[in-house]
Motif scaffolding. Structure first.
Motif, PDB file in Angstrom:
ATOM      1  N   ALA A 317      -8.592 -33.509 -18.794  1.00 33.06           N
ATOM      2  CA  ALA A 317      -7.145 -33.376 -18.629  1.00 33.06           C
ATOM      3  C   ALA A 317      -6.743 -31.909 -18.755  1.00 33.06           C
ATOM      4  O   ALA A 317      -7.283 -31.167 -19.575  1.00 33.06           O
ATOM      5  CB  ALA A 317      -6.422 -34.216 -19.666  1.00 33.06           C
ATOM      6  N   CYS A 318      -5.812 -31.501 -17.938  1.00 35.09           N
ATOM      7  CA  CYS A 318      -5.289 -30.133 -17.965  1.00 35.09           C
ATOM      8  C   CYS A 318      -3.993 -30.142 -18.766  1.00 35.09           C
ATOM      9  O   CYS A 318      -3.030 -30.826 -18.383  1.00 35.09           O
ATOM     10  CB  CYS A 318      -5.045 -29.652 -16.537  1.00 35.09           C
ATOM     11  N   VAL A 319      -3.972 -29.411 -19.881  1.00 35.18           N
ATOM     12  CA  VAL A 319      -2.852 -29.461 -20.815  1.00 35.18           C
ATOM     13  C   VAL A 319      -2.173 -28.092 -20.884  1.00 35.18           C
ATOM     14  O   VAL A 319      -2.842 -27.064 -21.059  1.00 35.18           O
ATOM     15  CB  VAL A 319      -3.332 -29.876 -22.226  1.00 35.18           C
ATOM     16  N   ASN A 320      -0.864 -28.075 -20.753  1.00 32.75           N
ATOM     17  CA  ASN A 320      -0.102 -26.833 -20.830  1.00 32.75           C
ATOM     18  C   ASN A 320       0.169 -26.441 -22.275  1.00 32.75           C
ATOM     19  O   ASN A 320       0.689 -27.245 -23.059  1.00 32.75           O
ATOM     20  CB  ASN A 320       1.244 -26.973 -20.102  1.00 32.75           C
ATOM     21  N   HIS A 321      -0.173 -25.195 -22.615  1.00 33.54           N
ATOM     22  CA  HIS A 321       0.192 -24.658 -23.924  1.00 33.54           C
ATOM     23  C   HIS A 321       1.684 -24.331 -23.911  1.00 33.54           C
ATOM     24  O   HIS A 321       2.183 -23.737 -22.948  1.00 33.54           O
ATOM     25  CB  HIS A 321      -0.619 -23.402 -24.222  1.00 33.54           C
ATOM     26  N   PRO A 322       2.421 -24.703 -24.959  1.00 32.20           N
ATOM     27  CA  PRO A 322       3.885 -24.498 -24.926  1.00 32.20           C
ATOM     28  C   PRO A 322       4.304 -23.051 -24.738  1.00 32.20           C
ATOM     29  O   PRO A 322       5.303 -22.770 -24.058  1.00 32.20           O
ATOM     30  CB  PRO A 322       4.350 -25.066 -26.274  1.00 32.20           C
TER      31      PRO A 322
END
Length: 407
Positions: A317-322
């Protein structure tokens, strides 16, 4: 060998408008040249792991534009261009993809693919060109602090490229603090930025199941051991592992992609079979659960058969850092391009997420490529060149926000 054939390119009204609304502008000559570059890349696509000539062409362009350092051969045919700042600071990586697809292009554009069975039908030719546009801008405006690393990554389509780059010993000195990437998005207005709240892309992987029993004469099937019944059961059970539907926090999808049973004859009761299924989920945790359930289903359906399970095209999964997500939102607002914030990710997968797991504050956004444009991986897809200056300016704005740029 890729070779650039110069041609005259007149800016469209759309491109002129774009150039007038961004802070860090590519000039008309640069946009025209980059358009030629994009079309040259489009003519000569190479599939994942085969990008030798594409990588070489990118190196030639970077040498022409200028960089403090260029390193090739990363994770296969990957290329990095480094731009150092005046003072110490964080490393910001801008990443694009080198590879095309093993799909025959059917368009009639004059720059259509010249390689049979290969096509830039996902827009990676345009993504590379955008990042070359960033190189043009950095050649005249260096970072005030830290450094910028432009990463031209191989083998994204198979999910192998990012992992290979990260594992390459030569990548260690370029490991970024921040990493950004984009993908064009058909079906959305041209130039609109879409950014996901947390997950940007789903996890996915291909499951290949090979079953072997014992063939027999079709007149005496009882003397063999056919995998037909097991395949019938698994075709039903595996697709029930994830039924898709509306995207939510528990989204899973299992798609049967290939089935084969015995030889295409009438005289032989089959002794072997094969199934292929793609598992997809919003998170890596849900993927692990799907894998366990899939393996259990196979074990229960095949007590008397020899079974071999292999895994392919593995995407986490590709997760965006805030923090990086906020940088993208800020850049879109500064440039004035339309912005759409999403609660849930794209169904399709991206290996860019591995850079986040490697320690970078990473985020991927999506850039609308037209509401009427053919979808990604369609044989008539073609990257819209009006996006080249938009993507370059979004990236350079993010760089300016994090590192500053010299006048």
């Amino acid at each position: 060998m890729l070779s650039l054939v110069p041609c005259v390119h007149l800016l469209t009204s759309v491109e002129i408008y774009i150039l007038d609304t961004i802070q860090f502008q590519l000039n008309a000559e640069q946009v025209a040249y980059l358009t030629d570059i994009r079309q040259t890349l489009h003519k000569a696509p190479e599939a994942s792991g085969e990008e030798e000539q594409t990588g070489r062409f990118i190196v030639e362009q970077l040498e022409r534009i200028g960089a403090d350092r260029i390193v090739s051969g990363l994770g296969g045919y990957g290329v990095i261009a480094e731009y150092r700042g005046i003072a110490d600071g964080p490393t910001v990586m801008i990443r694009c993809e080198l590879d095309g697809l093993p799909i025959e292009e059917i368009s009639e554009v004059p720059y259509r693919s010249q390689t049979p069975g290969r096509g830039h039908l996902c827009g990676h030719d345009g993504h590379m060109t955008m990042v070359l546009g960033v190189a043009h801008l950095l050649a005249g405006q260096r970072p005030k602090q830290g450094r910028v690393v432009l990463m031209f990554q191989p083998a994204e389509e198979t999910g192998a490229g990012a992992a290979a780059v990260i594992e390459d010993p030569n990548f260690a000195e370029f490991r970024p603090d921040f990493a950004f990437s984009l993908h064009n998005l058909p079906g959305r207005p041209l130039g609109e930025v879409s950014i996901c709240q947390e997950y940007a892309n789903c996890a996915s992987r291909g499951m290949q199941i090979n079953l072997r029993g014992k063939s027999s004469h079709a007149a005496a099937p009882e003397d063999g051991l056919s995998p037909a019944s097991a395949i019938s059961v698994l075709m039903d059970q595996l697709v029930k592992l994830g039924v898709g539907g509306e995207m939510n926090d528990q989204f899973t999808l299992s798609t049967l992609t290939h089935v084969r049973l015995g030889e295409p004859t009438f005289g032989i009761a089959p002794g072997f079979g094969e199934l292929r299924v793609t598992l997809r989920s919003i998170s890596d945790a849900l993927m692990e659960d799907m894998i366990a359930r899939a393996q259990e289903a196979v074990a229960q359906a095949t007590p008397d058969l020899d079974v071999a399970i292999t895994w392919h095209d593995i995407f986490l999964a590709c997760v965006n850092h805030p923090e990086s997500r906020d940088q993208i939102i800020q850049a879109a607002k500064r440039i004035g391009t339309p912005l759409r914030e999403l609660d849930y990710p794209m169904r399709w997968s991206e290996d860019f997420g591995r850079f986040g797991l490697d320690g970078a504050k990473s985020a991927m956004f999506f850039l609308g490529s037209g509401e009427a444009q053919p979808q990604l991986h369609n044989p008539d897809y073609d990257f819209p060149e009006a996006l080249i200056p938009i993507g370059a300016e979004l990236f350079i704005t993010i760089i300016e926000q994090l590192l500053g740029l010299t006048d």
